[in-house]
Design an enzyme around this catalytic site. Structure first.
Site, PDB file in Angstrom:
ATOM      1  N   CYS A  65     132.946  31.304  61.504  1.00 36.39           N
ATOM      2  CA  CYS A  65     134.035  30.373  61.199  1.00 36.39           C
ATOM      3  C   CYS A  65     134.782  30.022  62.480  1.00 36.39           C
ATOM      4  O   CYS A  65     135.105  30.898  63.287  1.00 36.39           O
ATOM      5  CB  CYS A  65     134.996  31.008  60.185  1.00 36.39           C
ATOM      6  SG  CYS A  65     136.301  29.875  59.687  1.00 36.39           S
ATOM      7  N   CYS A  69     141.845  33.396  62.312  1.00 38.19           N
ATOM      8  CA  CYS A  69     142.671  34.283  61.481  1.00 38.19           C
ATOM      9  C   CYS A  69     142.440  35.751  61.903  1.00 38.19           C
ATOM     10  O   CYS A  69     141.305  36.246  61.823  1.00 38.19           O
ATOM     11  CB  CYS A  69     142.333  34.088  60.001  1.00 38.19           C
ATOM     12  SG  CYS A  69     142.223  32.342  59.532  1.00 38.19           S
ATOM     13  N   CYS A  72     140.449  38.367  59.816  1.00 39.70           N
ATOM     14  CA  CYS A  72     139.211  37.993  59.135  1.00 39.70           C
ATOM     15  C   CYS A  72     137.929  38.324  59.912  1.00 39.70           C
ATOM     16  O   CYS A  72     137.751  37.887  61.052  1.00 39.70           O
ATOM     17  CB  CYS A  72     139.237  36.506  58.809  1.00 39.70           C
ATOM     18  SG  CYS A  72     137.802  36.009  57.817  1.00 39.70           S
ATOM     19  N   CYS A 109     134.366  32.704  41.701  1.00 39.38           N
ATOM     20  CA  CYS A 109     135.015  32.107  42.879  1.00 39.38           C
ATOM     21  C   CYS A 109     134.043  32.076  44.042  1.00 39.38           C
ATOM     22  O   CYS A 109     133.510  33.120  44.431  1.00 39.38           O
ATOM     23  CB  CYS A 109     136.224  32.921  43.299  1.00 39.38           C
ATOM     24  SG  CYS A 109     137.370  33.249  41.975  1.00 39.38           S
ATOM     25  N   CYS A 140     136.160  28.455  40.649  1.00 43.29           N
ATOM     26  CA  CYS A 140     137.149  28.429  41.728  1.00 43.29           C
ATOM     27  C   CYS A 140     136.385  28.327  43.041  1.00 43.29           C
ATOM     28  O   CYS A 140     135.307  28.928  43.157  1.00 43.29           O
ATOM     29  CB  CYS A 140     137.982  29.712  41.699  1.00 43.29           C
ATOM     30  SG  CYS A 140     139.144  29.842  43.078  1.00 43.29           S
ATOM     31  N   CYS A 200     145.499  28.218  43.242  1.00 36.56           N
ATOM     32  CA  CYS A 200     145.433  29.666  43.466  1.00 36.56           C
ATOM     33  C   CYS A 200     145.899  29.879  44.893  1.00 36.56           C
ATOM     34  O   CYS A 200     145.216  29.487  45.841  1.00 36.56           O
ATOM     35  CB  CYS A 200     144.001  30.168  43.281  1.00 36.56           C
ATOM     36  SG  CYS A 200     143.813  31.914  43.710  1.00 36.56           S
ATOM     37  N   ARG A 272     147.160  38.373  41.073  1.00 39.04           N
ATOM     38  CA  ARG A 272     145.909  39.114  41.270  1.00 39.04           C
ATOM     39  C   ARG A 272     146.066  40.221  42.302  1.00 39.04           C
ATOM     40  O   ARG A 272     146.471  39.976  43.444  1.00 39.04           O
ATOM     41  CB  ARG A 272     144.767  38.173  41.696  1.00 39.04           C
ATOM     42  CG  ARG A 272     143.416  38.912  41.809  1.00 39.04           C
ATOM     43  CD  ARG A 272     142.225  37.995  42.011  1.00 39.04           C
ATOM     44  NE  ARG A 272     142.228  36.959  41.006  1.00 39.04           N
ATOM     45  CZ  ARG A 272     142.355  35.665  41.273  1.00 39.04           C
ATOM     46  NH1 ARG A 272     142.434  35.252  42.509  1.00 39.04           N
ATOM     47  NH2 ARG A 272     142.373  34.789  40.294  1.00 39.04           N
TER      48      ARG A 272
HETATM   49  N1  SAM Z   1     137.865  30.109  54.789  1.00 41.18           N
HETATM   50  C1  SAM Z   1     138.687  29.801  53.719  1.00 41.18           C
HETATM   51  C2  SAM Z   1     140.134  29.742  54.123  1.00 41.18           C
HETATM   52  O1  SAM Z   1     140.625  30.592  54.841  1.00 41.18           O
HETATM   53  O2  SAM Z   1     140.825  28.818  53.685  1.00 41.18           O
HETATM   54  C3  SAM Z   1     138.551  30.700  52.538  1.00 41.18           C
HETATM   55  C4  SAM Z   1     138.256  32.140  52.615  1.00 41.18           C
HETATM   56  S1  SAM Z   1     139.469  33.225  53.267  1.00 41.18           S
HETATM   57  C5  SAM Z   1     138.468  34.616  53.515  1.00 41.18           C
HETATM   58  C6  SAM Z   1     140.555  33.559  51.896  1.00 41.18           C
HETATM   59  C7  SAM Z   1     141.637  34.611  52.067  1.00 41.18           C
HETATM   60  O3  SAM Z   1     141.078  35.901  52.085  1.00 41.18           O
HETATM   61  C8  SAM Z   1     142.509  34.558  53.298  1.00 41.18           C
HETATM   62  O4  SAM Z   1     143.471  33.563  53.214  1.00 41.18           O
HETATM   63  C9  SAM Z   1     143.111  35.952  53.304  1.00 41.18           C
HETATM   64  O5  SAM Z   1     144.323  35.996  52.598  1.00 41.18           O
HETATM   65  C10 SAM Z   1     142.054  36.790  52.600  1.00 41.18           C
HETATM   66  N2  SAM Z   1     141.389  37.700  53.539  1.00 41.18           N
HETATM   67  C11 SAM Z   1     140.510  37.379  54.519  1.00 41.18           C
HETATM   68  N3  SAM Z   1     140.152  38.474  55.224  1.00 41.18           N
HETATM   69  C12 SAM Z   1     140.800  39.513  54.675  1.00 41.18           C
HETATM   70  C13 SAM Z   1     140.869  40.900  54.968  1.00 41.18           C
HETATM   71  N4  SAM Z   1     140.202  41.445  55.995  1.00 41.18           N
HETATM   72  N5  SAM Z   1     141.629  41.683  54.187  1.00 41.18           N
HETATM   73  C14 SAM Z   1     142.321  41.167  53.150  1.00 41.18           C
HETATM   74  N6  SAM Z   1     142.322  39.848  52.840  1.00 41.18           N
HETATM   75  C15 SAM Z   1     141.580  39.031  53.587  1.00 41.18           C
HETATM   76 FE1  SF4 Z   2     137.680  31.301  58.533  1.00 42.39          FE
HETATM   77 FE2  SF4 Z   2     138.254  33.744  57.719  1.00 42.39          FE
HETATM   78 FE3  SF4 Z   2     140.215  32.128  58.492  1.00 42.39          FE
HETATM   79 FE4  SF4 Z   2     138.899  31.630  56.179  1.00 42.39          FE
HETATM   80  S1  SF4 Z   2     140.187  33.390  56.632  1.00 42.39           S
HETATM   81  S2  SF4 Z   2     139.446  30.172  57.798  1.00 42.39           S
HETATM   82  S3  SF4 Z   2     136.848  32.361  56.728  1.00 42.39           S
HETATM   83  S4  SF4 Z   2     138.563  32.915  59.807  1.00 42.39           S
END
Ligand code: SAM
Ligand code: SF4
Ligand code: DTB
Length: 342
Positions: A65, A69, A72, A109, A140, A200, A272
């Site tokens: 990606c 973040c 992530c 989802c 979703c 959501c 959730r």
């Molecule tokens: N890529 C898309 C986005 O960010 O819009 C969707 C997937 S992203 C993984 C969705 C959510 O998962 C993030 O906004 C975050 O809140 C949660 N998330 C991601 N990595 C995580 C982690 N290591 N632990 C807990 N929650 C996580």
């Molecule tokens: Fe990409 Fe992870 Fe951020 Fe979603 S949460 S935009 S998958 S880096």
């Protein structure tokens, strides 16, 4: 000693008034037992007491990606050595959806590690949404930011919910993500809402944020008009190679408080208990349900990390007398913005 009535210990909010972080901090500061009691009382006014909504997750496009973040494992900018996979085939997605349905999931989802889907990628996802919906599951997706017109196309394919989180407070946000702004997220949420898809939207705690930041996140969510139908609260899953791999654990009671405050400020939302359950004890999860959580991710996998096994959750539900929600889609859009004095 005279019992304390609910209205005496909850901060009052008159109709039309916004939640402020300061007002939400007052909720956080209640004695733990008072807070849980209030949250459970409000929960029972708006939801079936022992019913929990079940959503299963599938990562339909994993890793690489472009976003940064910090939590992530799927960001290409970190050194987490997770999976990298192209967009799954429709057949693979349907196989996973059937399995989720057979195990009792109500919603399926699908998550993709994109900044924003291209027109072609969206075409593929639309096919998946329509096919999963035809199995009789709620649908979703979470695909990143949506451009003008994309939400409408998803709606027309039968999409029930779009997940897009605000993640944290506006003040703390820049410590966690620099490649998309808070306003970008609000814009996508607005597009989803305008298209008539259920929203959501929640966040993630345990990032090293303060309680004030958690209150700031909840104020943002609760002040959306209307507030989201579904609010996922994630506890950070610390993945090696991500900048937050060594983040300090959040106090478990602070996590439970966060669920309770979410319930109190968004009484009709489905809250959730999301990522992080695999590291929680059964007792801690029970406290979260007591505090007003009424949905879980159900299935052995989240997106790239593990979740309790189906049968583990089935046993937990049996021990607690919890049941799958009859029909998670019967609730009305959450338009009663927001009085906790009702
Ligand atoms: N890529 C898309 C986005 O960010 O819009 C969707 C997937 S992203 C993984 C969705 C959510 O998962 C993030 O906004 C975050 O809140 C949660 N998330 C991601 N990595 C995580 C982690 N290591 N632990 C807990 N929650 C996580
Ligand atoms: Fe990409 Fe992870 Fe951020 Fe979603 S949460 S935009 S998958 S880096
Ligand atoms: C949400 O709020 N949590 C889910 C879902 N929306 C897409 C994702 C959790 C991801 C946890 C880390 C992983 O498994 O990669």
């Amino acid at each position: 000693m005279k019992p304390i009535a609910r209205t005496e210990i909850l901060p009052q909010l008159t109709p039309g008034q916004d939640w402020t972080p300061a007002r939400i901090m007052q909720l956080y500061e209640l004695p733990f037992m008072d807070l849980l009691h209030q949250a459970q009382t409000v929960h029972r006014e708006h939801h079936q007491a022992n019913a929990v909504q079940l959503s299963s997750l599938l990562s339909i496009k994993t890793g690489a990606c472009p976003e940064d973040c910090a939590y992530c494992p799927q960001s290409a900018r970190h050194d987490a050595d997770g999976r990298r996979e192209e967009l799954m085939s429709l057949e693979t997605v349907l196989k996973a959806a059937r399995k989720a349905k057979d195990n009792g999931a109500q919603r399926f989802c699908m998550g993709a590690a994109w900044r924003s889907p291209t027109a072609r990628q969206l075409d593929n996802v639309i096919e998946m949404v329509a096919a999963v919906k035809a199995l009789g599951l709620e649908t979703c997706v979470t695909l990143g930011m949506l451009k003008q017109g994309q939400a409408e196309r998803l709606r027309d394919a039968g999409l029930d919910y779009y997940n897009h989180n605000l993640d944290t407070s506006p003040e703390f946000y820049d410590h966690i993500i620099t490649t998309r702004s808070y306003q970008d997220r609000l814009d996508t949420l607005e597009r989803v809402r305008e298209a008539g898809i259920h929203v959501c939207c929640g966040g993630i705690v345990g990032l090293g944020e303060s309680r004030r930041d958690r209150a700031g996140l909840i104020a943002q969510l609760a002040n959306l008009t209307p507030y989201p139908e579904s609010v996922p609260i994630n506890n950070l899953v610390k993945v090696a190679g991500t900048p937050l791999q060594d983040a300090p654990d959040i106090d478990p009671f602070e996590f439970v408080r966060t669920i309770a405050v979410t319930r109190l400020t968004m009484p009709r939302a489905v809250v959730r208990l999301s990522a992080g359950r695999d590291a929680m004890s059964d007792a801690m999860q029970a406290l979260c349900f007591m505090a007003g959580a009424n949905s879980i991710f159900y299935g052995d996998q989240l997106l790239t990390t593990s979740n309790p096994q189906f049968n583990q959750d089935q046993q937990l539900f049996e021990r607690l007398g919890l049941v799958a929600a009859a029909n998670a889609n019967t609730h009305q859009p959450a338009t009663d913005t927001l009085s906790c004095t009702h």
